[in-house]
Write an enzyme that holds these catalytic residues in place. Structure first.
Site, PDB file in Angstrom:
ATOM      1  N   GLU A   1       0.840  -1.195   0.000  1.00  0.00           N
ATOM      2  CA  GLU A   1       0.000   0.000   0.000  1.00  0.00           C
ATOM      3  C   GLU A   1       0.873   1.243   0.000  1.00  0.00           C
ATOM      4  OE1 GLU A   1      -3.951  -1.357   2.553  1.00  0.00           O
ATOM      5  OE2 GLU A   1      -2.410  -0.126   3.480  1.00  0.00           O
TER       6      GLU A   1
ATOM      7  N   HIS B   1       4.854  -1.072  14.112  1.00  0.00           N
ATOM      8  CA  HIS B   1       3.522  -1.448  13.642  1.00  0.00           C
ATOM      9  C   HIS B   1       2.811  -2.418  14.569  1.00  0.00           C
ATOM     10  CE1 HIS B   1       4.867   0.583  10.082  1.00  0.00           C
ATOM     11  NE2 HIS B   1       5.844  -0.270   9.942  1.00  0.00           N
TER      12      HIS B   1
ATOM     13  N   GLU C   1     -10.587  -2.080  10.386  1.00  0.00           N
ATOM     14  CA  GLU C   1      -9.537  -1.119  10.726  1.00  0.00           C
ATOM     15  C   GLU C   1      -9.451  -0.009   9.692  1.00  0.00           C
ATOM     16  OE1 GLU C   1      -5.941  -2.613  12.210  1.00  0.00           O
ATOM     17  OE2 GLU C   1      -6.832  -4.345  13.185  1.00  0.00           O
TER      18      GLU C   1
ATOM     19  N   GLU D   1      -8.076  -2.948   6.577  1.00  0.00           N
ATOM     20  CA  GLU D   1      -8.251  -4.406   6.626  1.00  0.00           C
ATOM     21  C   GLU D   1      -9.354  -4.763   7.609  1.00  0.00           C
ATOM     22  OE1 GLU D   1      -4.652  -6.188   8.012  1.00  0.00           O
ATOM     23  OE2 GLU D   1      -4.634  -5.098   9.902  1.00  0.00           O
TER      24      GLU D   1
ATOM     25  N   ASN E   1      -9.928  -7.716  10.491  1.00  0.00           N
ATOM     26  CA  ASN E   1      -9.383  -8.839  11.245  1.00  0.00           C
ATOM     27  C   ASN E   1     -10.545  -9.723  11.659  1.00  0.00           C
ATOM     28  OD1 ASN E   1      -6.482  -8.387  11.424  1.00  0.00           O
ATOM     29  ND2 ASN E   1      -7.043  -6.515  12.514  1.00  0.00           N
TER      30      ASN E   1
ATOM     31  N   GLU F   1      -6.864  -6.413  21.833  1.00  0.00           N
ATOM     32  CA  GLU F   1      -7.390  -5.266  22.566  1.00  0.00           C
ATOM     33  C   GLU F   1      -8.903  -5.294  22.733  1.00  0.00           C
ATOM     34  OE1 GLU F   1      -6.606  -4.132  18.242  1.00  0.00           O
ATOM     35  OE2 GLU F   1      -5.619  -5.280  19.834  1.00  0.00           O
TER      36      GLU F   1
ATOM     37  N   ARG G   1       0.010  -3.263  26.975  1.00  0.00           N
ATOM     38  CA  ARG G   1       0.579  -4.597  26.804  1.00  0.00           C
ATOM     39  C   ARG G   1       1.947  -4.627  27.488  1.00  0.00           C
ATOM     40  NH1 ARG G   1      -0.762  -6.375  20.550  1.00  0.00           N
ATOM     41  NH2 ARG G   1      -2.766  -5.311  20.362  1.00  0.00           N
TER      42      ARG G   1
ATOM     43  N   ASP H   1      43.827   5.474  57.022  1.00  0.00           N
ATOM     44  CA  ASP H   1      45.166   4.902  56.946  1.00  0.00           C
ATOM     45  C   ASP H   1      45.365   3.735  57.890  1.00  0.00           C
ATOM     46  OD1 ASP H   1      47.614   4.739  55.757  1.00  0.00           O
ATOM     47  OD2 ASP H   1      48.580   6.234  57.035  1.00  0.00           O
TER      48      ASP H   1
ATOM     49  N   HIS I   1      43.177   1.344  58.759  1.00  0.00           N
ATOM     50  CA  HIS I   1      42.709   0.067  58.168  1.00  0.00           C
ATOM     51  C   HIS I   1      43.387  -0.210  56.840  1.00  0.00           C
ATOM     52  CE1 HIS I   1      39.885   1.449  55.002  1.00  0.00           C
ATOM     53  NE2 HIS I   1      39.521   2.406  55.824  1.00  0.00           N
ATOM     54  N   GLN I   2      43.889   0.835  56.170  1.00  0.00           N
ATOM     55  CA  GLN I   2      44.677   0.587  54.959  1.00  0.00           C
ATOM     56  C   GLN I   2      45.949  -0.178  55.333  1.00  0.00           C
ATOM     57  OE1 GLN I   2      45.237   3.844  52.192  1.00  0.00           O
ATOM     58  NE2 GLN I   2      47.297   3.152  51.675  1.00  0.00           N
TER      59      GLN I   2
ATOM     60  N   ARG J   1      47.293  12.801  46.045  1.00  0.00           N
ATOM     61  CA  ARG J   1      48.628  12.501  45.519  1.00  0.00           C
ATOM     62  C   ARG J   1      49.088  13.546  44.495  1.00  0.00           C
ATOM     63  NH1 ARG J   1      46.537   6.412  44.627  1.00  0.00           N
ATOM     64  NH2 ARG J   1      46.938   5.586  46.720  1.00  0.00           N
TER      65      ARG J   1
ATOM     66  N   ASP K   1      53.564  14.377  47.106  1.00  0.00           N
ATOM     67  CA  ASP K   1      54.036  13.742  45.887  1.00  0.00           C
ATOM     68  C   ASP K   1      55.010  12.646  46.284  1.00  0.00           C
ATOM     69  OD1 ASP K   1      54.394  13.784  42.809  1.00  0.00           O
ATOM     70  OD2 ASP K   1      56.450  13.844  43.579  1.00  0.00           O
TER      71      ASP K   1
ATOM     72  N   LYS L   1      55.035  13.863  56.369  1.00  0.00           N
ATOM     73  CA  LYS L   1      54.387  12.572  56.131  1.00  0.00           C
ATOM     74  C   LYS L   1      55.447  11.472  56.203  1.00  0.00           C
ATOM     75  CE  LYS L   1      51.792  10.094  52.530  1.00  0.00           C
ATOM     76  NZ  LYS L   1      50.958   9.329  53.469  1.00  0.00           N
TER      77      LYS L   1
ATOM     78  N   HIS M   1      52.684  13.106  60.641  1.00  0.00           N
ATOM     79  CA  HIS M   1      52.079  11.784  60.405  1.00  0.00           C
ATOM     80  C   HIS M   1      53.193  10.746  60.439  1.00  0.00           C
ATOM     81  CE1 HIS M   1      49.676   8.650  58.309  1.00  0.00           C
ATOM     82  NE2 HIS M   1      50.806   8.413  57.653  1.00  0.00           N
TER      83      HIS M   1
ATOM     84  N   HIS N   1      54.025   6.127  61.091  1.00  0.00           N
ATOM     85  CA  HIS N   1      53.562   4.746  61.278  1.00  0.00           C
ATOM     86  C   HIS N   1      54.361   4.142  62.419  1.00  0.00           C
ATOM     87  CE1 HIS N   1      51.025   4.120  57.586  1.00  0.00           C
ATOM     88  NE2 HIS N   1      51.639   5.260  57.291  1.00  0.00           N
TER      89      HIS N   1
ATOM     90  N   THR O   1      53.267   5.685  47.784  1.00  0.00           N
ATOM     91  CA  THR O   1      52.534   5.402  46.535  1.00  0.00           C
ATOM     92  C   THR O   1      52.559   6.626  45.608  1.00  0.00           C
ATOM     93  OG1 THR O   1      51.063   3.991  47.813  1.00  0.00           O
ATOM     94  CG2 THR O   1      50.327   4.619  45.615  1.00  0.00           C
TER      95      THR O   1
END
Length: 1178
Positions: A236, A271, A311, A324, A326, A332, A377, A572, A574-575, A644, A678, A741, A771, A773, A908
Site C-alpha cells: 500500500e 507497527h 480497521e 483491513e 481482522n 485489545e 501490553r 590509613d 585500616h589501609q 597525591r 608527591d 608525612k 604523620h 607509622h 605510593t
C-alpha cells in the site's frame, strides 16, 4: 447463509433491491437450529487461551488446551480441564500451525467447537474449513468470509465495491521483488509491505527509498512466512502520521450486524500496538458515525458473523481509509468490553451455538459508551536496548490491582520461563475510568505496583507514555513514539532485593567476591555500637572552618592550647592493618559516636588514597557515597583526605583540569582538608595539587614525604637542609598547614625533635602536622617528641586499630599528654568505648588482618624503609607465594632495589615501583650487582621503565645513571612535569559515553570516578547493576554469605528493611547453575547462580566481552536465520552481519565498526542466548 455475488462494474440497481428484500426476509423468517456447545478447544496459547477458558467455565462449558513441547510449563495448559500435546518434533511456532494434529485432538476428545484465539491459525480459512469438515464448529466467521477478509487484496476490492474509501494498493498479493518495484515506481515512496494472510505487525515494513526495498521485502516475506505459513505480501501507499482507529463489529447467523464503537490503536512501535484506548479521544461524532456505519456496511456486505474488527487510518485532514478486516478476536478486545459491558467471548460462543444478537439482548440502540478504558501490553522487551525481547526465568512477579483494573495474563508467575519462541506479551493491564485522564491515572498506578524480576519489561516505558501530556490531553498518531524520544528515557528499575539475593546466592555457591589473602573466617559476633545522646553533636573545628575559611581555620589551629589529634582509624589505619578493606557499613555505625564524643579532634582522615579505588574495585561501593554519608553523620569534625598531587587519587598523571575538577567535586561532597603530597617530593606535581585544592576552597596541607634520618650525619641525601628548603617553597606556594608525612615510620624521637624544631623556628605562624607509622614501635615517643618541638597536630589511630604498620595509639598519646601543656582534652572513657567497637569490628575482617601472618612490628624498617601499608601487603604476598620464611630476603631485596633506583622517597606510587623491582629480583634470583650488570638485557617491570622515563616526575638528585640509560636505551624520556603536556579531558563527552554505556543515572561524582579509574568504574557499575547495593549487607554476609537456615535483616534505606532467610542450595543443573532458595519478607524466592568452578568443566558457547573491541555479541536471545558475511571478508561500519529471529520478529545485527571478519562463531538455525559471541572483527 446468503452469499453476495459481485458482477463486473459493481451491483446492478435490481440486484441491490433484490438483496435488500431477501436479506429482510432472511432475517425475519430464517432460523438456525440452536445447538449448545459442551466442550471447547482453544487452538492457541497464553493469555488468549486462558481468556476463552474463563468464559467457557462461566458458561458451564468444558475446556481443552493444546500445547507445544516448549509450552509444557505454561499456565494455559493447567487452566484447561484437559490438555494435549501437539506438533511433537516440530518447531515451536509450527506446532500451533499444524492443523492435522489440532483436528485429531479435537476429534479424539469429542470437542464441539474450536476457538482460534488471535494469531497462529485464527485467520486461516483452510483451518476454519478443516474444523467444519471434521464436524467441529469454528468459533468465528465462515471459512469463506475468513478467506475473503484474510486476503487483504480481496478485502480491499470488497470495500471499494461497498463504497468504503481505501488506501491505494496492489490488486493481488505480490510474491516477487519485481512486482514490489513496479508498484513503487507507479505510486512512489513511501510504501508499506503487509502480510497478505495475517496481522499483528508481522511481515509489515515501511520502505522510504529504493535502497531499502530489497532488504525490507526479504524481511517482511520471511516474517510473514514464519508467522502465518505464507510469505505473500501486498503493498500500500504509506500514509504519514495517521491515527489508527478500528471498529469492533459483531454479527450473527441471521444477518444482524452491530458495532461496539471504536478503539484508538495509534500508539504503536514497529507497527505493533502498545497501548489501546476505547473510545478514541477527541473523535468528532460525525466522523465516528461514518466509521461505524461503514464498518457495519462492509460486514453486512460479506455476511459477516461472529466478532471481528474493521480497521481504518485517519489522516491529518480527517479523511479515513479502510485498511483491513481482522476476522477474529483482537488482543485489545478488552477495552471494548469494559466500556460497553459486552462479553465478546460469551457472544462469540453463543453466536456459534446459533443464537441471534437480539436473543442475547444486543441491539445497536441499547449499546452505549460508558467512560474510557485503556489497555497496556506489558511485554518482556527492554526499551533501553531498542525493545529487544528478553528471555529468562521470572524470579519475582507481583501485579498491580485495585478498583478499575483488569489483568489478562498467562505466564506471569514466579518461576515462569520466558522463551524466545513466542510473542513477548506477558500480561495485559486494562484500566476503566470515567474519562481518559482518570483511566490513565489508574493504569499508571497499577503499573507502578508491578514487581517483575528476572526479565526486563517495558513497564517504565509504558509509564512514560501514560504520563505524557500529549497522550493525556491531545491527539496521538502512529508517529507518537518515534517523535517522543524522551519516552525511552526511563528511570531504571531498582530491583534491589532480588539483586541482593543474587549476590548472596553467588557467594554461597562460588565463595567471596573480593580476593581473600588468607583462609580465615570472619567473626560471627557483631560489634556493640556505643550509645549516642539525642540531638545534634557539639560544635567542633569545622564550625570555625565554615565560619572563617581556610586561613582563619589555620590561625585557630596554631593558637590552640594543647595537642590536637587527627584520627586515621577511618582510612590509613585500616589501609595499613586490614588491606584497606573496611566497608562504609562499619564506618557508619560508629560515626555518630565519634561526632558526639570526639568533637575536639583536628580532623578525621577518612578518604582518598587507596580507599578511593579499593571501594569500587573490591568493596563494590561508591567512594563518593561513603564521603556523603559520613559527612551527614559527622557534621562537626573536619574531614581530611590524601591527595597525591598531580596524581589526585590515582597512580598515574592526569590532565590538569581533571585534578582541579576532582578537588572541586570532593569539596562539594564534604571534604575539608587536602593533604597534598608527591611520592618523589617533586615540587611541580605538589604545587598543581595545592592550587587545585585551594581553588576548590579547601584547606591546603602540603605534606613533605619523609625518608632517611635527619639525625644521622652520614645520610646526606635527605638532610635537614633538604627538608627546610622544600618547606620554604611550599610555604611560599601558599600552604595553609605544613605536614611531615612519615609513611614508613622512620622518624625517630630525636629526628622529630630536630626536624620539627627547625620548622617551628623558621615558620612560627604556620601550623605543623606530623604523620607517622608505628612499624618499629617508637611511634608514640616520636609523636610526643614532635609535640614538644612545636607540632600542633599529630596522627593517631584508636587503640585497637593502632600499632605495627598503623599509627601510634590514640589512648597512649591521650594518657601521656594528660595534665601537661599538650593535654588533648579527650576523655579516656570515650577512647575505651571507641576502641572496643573497633576491636570486635576488626575481627569481621580476619581474612585481611595483617596479624594473620605478621605478629609484631619490626625495627628493621629503619633499614628497608618500607611504608606501613606496603609492608603489610608484601608480607601477605610473601606468604601467599610460599615465601613466608623468606620475608627477610624480600625486605633485603627491597633495600637493594631502592638503592638501584637512587634511594627514592617511598610512598605510593614510588613505593610500588621499588616493590615491583624487588619482587622481580627475588623471582629471578638477581642481586643488585646482577641487575646493574645486565640492565640492558633484562625485561623490567613496566612500572620501573615508566619511572625511569619520567612518568611520575623527577626524583631528588636525578635519575640513577648509567642504570637509567641501560634500561631505557632508545625509549623516549619526559622532561618536566609529566601531566603538563596532557590535553584537557572533555567531561561532557565522558558523561555522554557513560550514559550510553550504563543504565543507571550518571552523576558528576560518577564522571570523576570514571576519569580517575575508567576500567575499575565500568566494572563497578556492571557489578552493582547485577548485584545491587551490597553495601547494605553486614560485613560477614558480604564476605561469606549466610549459613543455611540463617535469618537476618538488610536495611535498604530508612524504613525499608528486608527480612531474609537462607533456605537451601540446589544441585547442579545442565546449564551449570545451582538454584539457591531464600525466604524474603515471608515469601519464597529463588535465584539461579552459575557455578563458576563447574562451568569450567562444561562446554558453553563463548560470550562476547564488552571490553574487547571487535567481539560482536547477540543483542538478544534468538535463532540465527541468516549470516551476511564470510570469514576473511571486509565489512564496513553499519553493514549487516547477520539476522536473528526471536518472538516471531527478525532483527538485523549491524557492524559497529569497519574491519575484517576474523572468525564466525555461529551457524544458520543456531539458537543463541543474549551476548553469545557471533563473530570477531579485526
Amino acid at each position: 447463509m446468503l452469499q453476495l455475488r459481485f458482477v463486473k462494474g459493481g451491483f446492478s440497481l435490481l440486484g441491490v433491491k433484490r438483496i435488500a428484500v431477501l436479506n429482510a426476509a432472511f432475517q425475519s423468517t430464517q432460523r438456525v437450529d440452536y445447538k449448545p456447545i459442551k466442550k471447547v478447544m482453544v487452538a492457541n496459547r497464553g493469555e488468549i487461551a486462558i481468556r476463552v477458558f474463563r468464559a467457557c467455565t462461566e458458561l458451564g462449558i468444558r475446556t481443552v488446551a493444546v500445547y507445544s513441547e516448549q509450552d509444557i510449563g505454561q499456565m494455559h495448559r493447567q487452566k484447561a480441564d484437559e490438555a494435549y500435546l501437539i506438533g511433537k518434533g516440530l518447531a515451536p511456532v509450527q506446532a500451533y500451525l499444524h492443523i492435522p494434529d489440532i483436528i485429531k485432538v479435537a476429534k479424539d476428545n469429542e470437542v464441539d467447537a474450536i476457538h482460534p484465539g488471535y494469531g497462529f491459525l485464527s485467520e486461516r480459512a483452510d483451518f476454519a474449513q478443516a474444523c467444519l469438515d471434521a464436524g467441529v464448529r469454528f468459533i468465528g466467521p465462515t471459512p469463506e468470509v475468513v478467506r475473503k477478509m484474510g486476503d487483504k487484496v480481496e478485502a480491499r476490492a470488497i470495500a471499494i465495491e461497498a463504497g468504503v474509501p481505501v488506501v491505494p494498493g496492489t490488486a493481488t498479493p505480490v510474491t516477487s521483488l519485481a512486482e514490489a518495484q513496479e508498484f513503487a515506481n507507479t505510486y512512489s515512496y513511501p510504501i508499506i509491505f503487509k502480510a497478505a494472510y495475517g496481522g499483528g505487525g508481522r511481515g509489515m515494513r515501511v520502505v522510504r527509498s529504493y535502497e531499502e526495498l530489497e532488504e525490507n521485502y526479504q524481511r517482511a516475506f520471511s516474517e510473514a512466512l514464519s508467522a502465518f505459513g505464507n510469505g505473500a505480501l501486498f503493498i500500500e501507499r504509506f500514509i504519514e502520521r495517521p491515527r489508527h482507529i478500528e471498529v469492533q463489529i459483531l454479527g450473527d447467523k441471521y444477518g444482524n450486524v452491530l458495532h461496539l464503537y471504536e478503539r484508538d490503536c495509534s500508539i504503536q512501535r514497529r507497527h505493533q500496538k502498545v497501548v489501546e484506548i476505547a473510545p478514541a479521544a477527541q473523535l468528532e461524532q460525525q466522523l465516528r458515525d461514518r466509521l461505524t456505519s461503514d464498518a457495519v456496511k462492509l460486514a453486512k456486505r460479506v455476511g459477516y458473523e461472529n466478532a471481528g474488527t474493521v480497521e481504518f487510518l485517519i489522516d491529518k485532514h480527517g479523511k479515513y481509509f479502510f485498511i483491513e478486516v481482522n476476522s477474529r478476536l483482537q488482543v485489545e478486545h478488552t477495552v471494548t468490553e469494559e466500556i460497553t459491558d459486552v462479553d465478546l467471548v460469551h457472544a462469540q460462543i453463543h453466536v456459534t451455538e446459533g443464537r441471534s444478537l437480539p436473543d442475547l439482548g444486543l441491539k445497536q440502540e441499547t449499546i452505549r459508551i460508558n467512560g474510557c478504558a485503556i489497555q497496556c501490553r506489558v511485554t518482556t522487551e527492554d526499551p533501553a536496548r531498542g525493545f529487544q525481547p528478553d528471555t529468562g526465568r521470572i524470579e519475582v512477579f507481583r501485579s498491580g490491582e485495585g478498583m478499575g483494573i483488569r489483568l489478562d495474563t498467562a505466564s506471569a508467575f514466579q518461576g515462569a520461563v520466558i522463551s524466545p519462541h513466542y510473542d513477548s506479551l506477558l500480561v495485559k493491564v486494562i484500566a476503566h475510568g470515567k474519562d481518559h485522564p482518570t483511566a490513565a491515572s489508574k493504569l499508571n498506578r497499577a503499573l507502578a505496583e508491578f514487581r517483575i524480576r528476572g526479565v526486563k519489561t517495558n513497564i517504565p516505558f509504558l509509564q512514560n507514555v501514560l504520563s505524557n501530556d500529549q497522550f493525556l490531553y491531545g491527539i496521538v498518531d502512529t508517529q507518537f513514539i518515534d517523535e517522543n524520544p524522551d519516552l525511552i528515557l526511563m528511570r531504571p528499575v531498582q530491583n534491589r532485593a532480588q539483586k541482593l539475593l543474587h549476590y548472596l546466592g553467588h557467594v554461597m555457591v562460588n565463595g567471596p567476591s573480593t580476593p581473600i589473602p588468607v583462609k580465615v573466617k570472619s567473626s560471627t559476633v557483631e560489634p556493640n555500637i556505643p550509645q549516642v545522646p539525642l540531638g545534634e553533636p557539639p560544635a567542633g573545628f569545622r564550625e570555625i572552618l565554615l565560619r572563617e575559611g581556610p586561613e582563619g581555620f589555620a590561625k585557630a589551629v596554631r593558637e590552640h592550647k594543647g595537642l590536637l589529634l587527627m584520627d586515621t582509624t577511618f582510612r590509613d589505619a585500616h589501609q595499613s592493618l586490614l588491606a584497606t578493606r573496611v566497608r562504609t557499613h562499619d564506618l557508619k555505625h560508629i560515626s555518630p559516636f565519634v561526632a558526639h564524643n570526639f568533637s575536639n579532634l583536628f580532623s578525621l582522615e577518612n578518604w582518598g588514597g587507596a580507599t578511593f579505588d579499593v571501594a569500587m574495585r573490591f568493596l563494590y561501593e561508591c567512594p563518593w557515597k561513603r564521603l556523603q554519608e559520613m559527612r551527614n553523620l559527622i557534621p562537626n569534625i573536619p574531614f581530611q583526605m590524601l591527595l597525591r598531587g598531580a596524581n589526585a587519587v590515582g597512580y598515574t598523571n592526569y590532565p590538569d583540569n581533571v585534578v582541579y575538577k576532582f578537588c572541586e567535586v570532593a569539596k562539594e561532597n564534604g571534604m575539608d582538608i587536602f593533604r597534598v603530597f608527591d611520592s618523589l617530593n617533586y615540587l611541580p606535581n605538589m604545587i598543581l595539587g595545592m592550587e587545585a585544592a585551594g581553588s576548590a576552597g579547601g584547606v591546603v596541607e602540603a605534606a613533605i614525604s619523609y625518608t632517611g634520618d635527619v639525625s644521622d650525619p652520614e645520610r646526606t641525601k635527605y638532610s635537614l637542609d633538604y627538608y627546610l628548603r622544600l618547606a620554604d617553597e611550599l610555604v611560599k606556594a601558599g600552604t595553609h598547614i605544613l605536614s611531615i608525612k612519615d609513611m614508613a615510620g622512620l622518624l625517630k624521637p630525636n629526628s622529630a625533635k630536630l626536624l620539627i624544631g627547625a620548622l617551628r623556628d623558621r615558620f612560627p605562624e604556620v601550623p605543623i602536622h606530623v604523620h607517622t607509622h608505628d612499624t618499629a614501635g617508637a611511634g608514640v615517643a616520636s609523636m610526643l617528641a614532635a609535640a614538644e618541638a612545636g607540632a600542633d597536630v599529630v596522627d593517631v589511630a584508636v587503640d585497637s586499630m593502632s600499632g605495627m604498620t598503623s599509627q601510634p595509639s590514640m589512648g597512649a598519646i591521650v594518657a601521656c599528654a594528660k595534665g601537661t601543656r599538650h593535654d588533648t582534652g579527650i576523655d579516656m572513657e570515650d577512647v575505651f568505648d571507641y576502641s572496643e567497637y573497633w576491636e570486635v569490628t576488626r575481627q569481621l575482617y580476619a581474612p585481611f588482618d595483617c596479624t594473620a601472618t605478621m605478629k609484631s612490628g619490626n625495627a628493621d624498617v629503619y633499614e628497608n624503609e618500607i611504608p606501613g601499608g606496603q609492608y603489610t601487603n608484601l608480607h601477605f604476598q610473601a606468604h601467599s607465594m610460599g615465601l613466608g620464611n623468606k620475608f627477610k630476603a624480600v625486605k633485603k631485596a627491597y633495600t637493594e632495589a631502592n638503592k638501584l633506583l637512587g634511594d627514592l622517597i617511598k610512598v605510593t606510587p614510588s613505593s610500588k615501583i621499588v616493590g615491583d623491582l624487588a619482587q622481580f629480583m627475588v623471582q629471578n634470583n638477581l642481586t643488585r650487582e646482577d641487575v646493574e650488570q645486565d640492565a640492558e638485557d633484562l625485561s623490567f617491570p613496566q612500572s620501573v621503565v615508566e619511572f625511569l622515563q619520567g612518568y611520575i616526575g623527577i626524583p631528588h638528585g636525578g635519575f640513577p645513571e648509567p642504570f637509567r640509560s641501560k634500561v631505557l636505551k632508545e625509549l623516549p624520556r619526559i622532561e618536566g612535569r609529566p601531566g603538563a603536556s596532557l590535553s584537557h579531558l572533555d567531561f561532557k563527552n565522558l558523561e555522554k559515553e557513560l550514559k550510553a554505556r550504563h543504565e543507571d543515572e550518571i552523576t558528576p561524582e560518577d564522571v570523576m570516578s570514571a576519569a580517575m579509574y575508567p576500567k575499575v568504574f565500568d566494572e563497578f557499575k556492571d557489578f552493582t547493576a547485577q548485584f545491587g547495593p551490597v553495601e547494605c549487607l553486614n560485613t560477614r554476609l558480604f564476605l561469606e554469605g549466610p549459613k543455611i537456615a540463617e535469618m537476618f535483616q538488610v536495611e535498604l534505606e530508612r524504613g525499608k528493611i528486608l527480612h531474609i532467610k537462607a533456605l537451601a542450595l540446589g544441585d547442579l543443573n545442565m546449564a551449570g547453575q545451582r538454584e539457591v532458595f531464600f525466604e524474603l519478607n515471608g515469601q519464597l524466592r529463588s535465584v539461579l547462580v552459575k557455578d563458576t568452578q563447574a562451568m569450567k568443566e562444561m562446554h558453553f558457547h563463548p560470550k562476547a566481552l564488552k571490553d574487547v573491541k571487535g567481539q560482536i555479541g547477540a543483542p538478544m536471545p534468538g535463532k540465527v536465520v541468516d549470516i551476511k558475511v564470510k570469514e576473511g571478508s571486509r565489512i564496513e561500519k553499519g553493514k549487516q552481519l547477520c539476522v536473528l529471529s526471536a518472538m516471531k520478529m527478525e532483527t538485523v545485527v549491524n557492524s559497529p565498526m569497519s574491519g575484517t571478519i576474523k572468525k564466525i562463531y555461529v551457524t544458520r538455525d543456531m539458537h543463541l542466548e543474549g551476548d553469545d559471541l557471533i563473530l570477531l572483527i579485526e
